[in-house]
Design a protein around this motif. Structure first.
Motif, PDB file in Angstrom:
ATOM      1  N   ASN A 171      -4.228   9.120  -4.926  1.00  0.00           N
ATOM      2  CA  ASN A 171      -4.376   7.671  -5.100  1.00  0.00           C
ATOM      3  C   ASN A 171      -3.733   6.875  -3.971  1.00  0.00           C
ATOM      4  O   ASN A 171      -3.563   5.653  -4.094  1.00  0.00           O
ATOM      5  CB  ASN A 171      -3.766   7.246  -6.438  1.00  0.00           C
ATOM      6  N   GLU A 196       0.828  -1.206   0.000  1.00  0.00           N
ATOM      7  CA  GLU A 196       0.000   0.000   0.000  1.00  0.00           C
ATOM      8  C   GLU A 196       0.861   1.255   0.000  1.00  0.00           C
ATOM      9  O   GLU A 196       2.030   1.228   0.396  1.00  0.00           O
ATOM     10  CB  GLU A 196      -0.925   0.032   1.226  1.00  0.00           C
ATOM     11  N   ASP A 241      -3.422   4.849  -0.496  1.00  0.00           N
ATOM     12  CA  ASP A 241      -4.355   3.981   0.230  1.00  0.00           C
ATOM     13  C   ASP A 241      -4.722   4.581   1.581  1.00  0.00           C
ATOM     14  O   ASP A 241      -5.853   4.427   2.045  1.00  0.00           O
ATOM     15  CB  ASP A 241      -3.720   2.593   0.428  1.00  0.00           C
ATOM     16  N   LYS A 242      -3.750   5.264   2.184  1.00  0.00           N
ATOM     17  CA  LYS A 242      -3.993   5.874   3.492  1.00  0.00           C
ATOM     18  C   LYS A 242      -3.207   7.170   3.617  1.00  0.00           C
ATOM     19  O   LYS A 242      -2.093   7.278   3.105  1.00  0.00           O
ATOM     20  CB  LYS A 242      -3.580   4.910   4.625  1.00  0.00           C
ATOM     21  N   THR A 278       1.213   4.750   1.750  1.00  0.00           N
ATOM     22  CA  THR A 278       0.846   5.543   2.921  1.00  0.00           C
ATOM     23  C   THR A 278       1.473   6.920   2.775  1.00  0.00           C
ATOM     24  O   THR A 278       2.696   7.039   2.615  1.00  0.00           O
ATOM     25  CB  THR A 278       1.343   4.876   4.218  1.00  0.00           C
ATOM     26  N   GLU A 304      -6.198  10.418  10.306  1.00  0.00           N
ATOM     27  CA  GLU A 304      -5.729   9.226   9.592  1.00  0.00           C
ATOM     28  C   GLU A 304      -6.907   8.605   8.863  1.00  0.00           C
ATOM     29  O   GLU A 304      -8.000   8.483   9.432  1.00  0.00           O
ATOM     30  CB  GLU A 304      -5.131   8.226  10.589  1.00  0.00           C
ATOM     31  N   GLY A 305      -6.718   8.248   7.591  1.00  0.00           N
ATOM     32  CA  GLY A 305      -7.798   7.634   6.830  1.00  0.00           C
ATOM     33  C   GLY A 305      -7.515   7.716   5.339  1.00  0.00           C
ATOM     34  O   GLY A 305      -6.440   8.138   4.913  1.00  0.00           O
ATOM     35  N   SER A 306      -8.489   7.337   4.528  1.00  0.00           N
ATOM     36  CA  SER A 306      -8.335   7.432   3.081  1.00  0.00           C
ATOM     37  C   SER A 306      -8.438   8.894   2.660  1.00  0.00           C
ATOM     38  O   SER A 306      -9.044   9.719   3.371  1.00  0.00           O
ATOM     39  CB  SER A 306      -9.427   6.619   2.381  1.00  0.00           C
ATOM     40  N   PRO A 307      -7.863   9.258   1.501  1.00  0.00           N
ATOM     41  CA  PRO A 307      -7.990  10.643   1.030  1.00  0.00           C
ATOM     42  C   PRO A 307      -9.451  11.084   0.931  1.00  0.00           C
ATOM     43  O   PRO A 307      -9.792  12.213   1.305  1.00  0.00           O
ATOM     44  CB  PRO A 307      -7.317  10.616  -0.349  1.00  0.00           C
ATOM     45  N   ARG A 308     -10.301  10.194   0.448  1.00  0.00           N
ATOM     46  CA  ARG A 308     -11.722  10.540   0.296  1.00  0.00           C
ATOM     47  C   ARG A 308     -12.372  10.829   1.640  1.00  0.00           C
ATOM     48  O   ARG A 308     -13.097  11.823   1.795  1.00  0.00           O
ATOM     49  CB  ARG A 308     -12.444   9.390  -0.408  1.00  0.00           C
ATOM     50  N   ASP A 309     -12.103   9.974   2.640  1.00  0.00           N
ATOM     51  CA  ASP A 309     -12.709  10.169   3.953  1.00  0.00           C
ATOM     52  C   ASP A 309     -12.213  11.458   4.615  1.00  0.00           C
ATOM     53  O   ASP A 309     -12.999  12.199   5.221  1.00  0.00           O
ATOM     54  CB  ASP A 309     -12.411   8.971   4.862  1.00  0.00           C
TER      55      ASP A 309
END
Length: 242
Positions: free
Chosen positions: A195, A22, A197-198, A24, A210-215
């Motif tokens: 793009n 992934e 993952d975290k 990060t 901390e989280g996905s770019p979208r969240d």
């Protein structure tokens, strides 16, 4: 983990996991501790407190040379030597053949600029690559990392100083380098982490999001969302005034 420079605490109880396979991304305001985290992860610095593990092994117990064999690092400031293009790339893996070195160079899109050099891959590049542009130096650095083929990649904003055209070319080369690797990327431009993952957001030496770019983008009052909005507004202003 924690870290201090000259008795000044710059990282406080930082804890996160960069998973195998992934990307990060570490983001945050200038001085938040992003680059320090990257250097600690590769044991270029030693932690003041806490532990960093790779595959469950505390890296402070590992032989530094063996540990670095598992890392490829691409930093904004590339170190090159007054030698030919091919020998600068071959530094990625001692003993690599010409064919292996040239294959890595092609994957990093070096062929495009090398074909215009007087002696091709045998062209001396000058002290620290003085005869090359910033984008060309970065592609040599990526070619080295591709040749090394280490399982862990650390990128410290490898495209920050490049113009749009060079950034696109370098990003294409990076996409080949990162495939299937464990990647830790330090980013100042939010578009470089779209793009990931975290995303781990640092502020004043602490993990605050901390989280996905979208969240994280959906958290309108968060630091990541605010940084994205500010950079988007800045890009719009630049576009209108150029």
């Amino acid at each position: 983990m924690g870290f201090s420079y000259d008795d000044e605490q710059v990282l406080h109880d930082v804890s996160f996991t960069a998973r195998e396979g992934e990307v990060t991304a570490l983001v945050g305001p200038s001085g938040s501790g992003k680059s320090t985290c990257a250097r600690l992860a590769a044991r270029l610095l030693e932690t003041s407190e806490g532990t960093i593990t790779v595959g469950g092994v505390d890296i402070s117990t590992a032989d530094p040379e063996v540990l670095l064999g598992d890392y490829s690092m691409v930093f904004q400031d590339v170190t090159l030597f007054d030698d030919t293009v091919i020998e600068n790339i071959r530094l990625g893996r001692h003993g690599a053949t010409d064919a292996e070195t040239l294959a890595a160079a092609a994957a990093a899109d070096c062929d495009e600029f090398v074909q215009n050099l007087p002696q091709g891959y045998g062209t001396p590049i000058g002290e620290n690559g003085a005869r090359l542009s910033g984008g060309e130096r970065q592609r040599i650095s990526i070619a080295r990392a591709l040749l090394k083929n280490a399982p862990i990649i650390v990128l410290d904003e490898a495209t920050a100083s490049l113009d749009a055209e060079n950034e696109t070319q370098v990003q294409d080369a990076l996409s080949r380098l990162l495939a299937g690797k464990t990647v830790l990327v330090i980013a100042h431009r939010m578009r470089t982490v779209e793009n990931a993952d975290k995303v781990v957001v640092l502020s004043r030496g602490r993990v605050v999001e901390e989280g996905s770019p979208r969240d994280l983008r959906a958290r309108k009052d968060g630091i990541f969302a605010r940084m994205c909005a500010l950079q988007s507004a800045s890009a719009s202003w630049s576009l209108k005034h150029n």
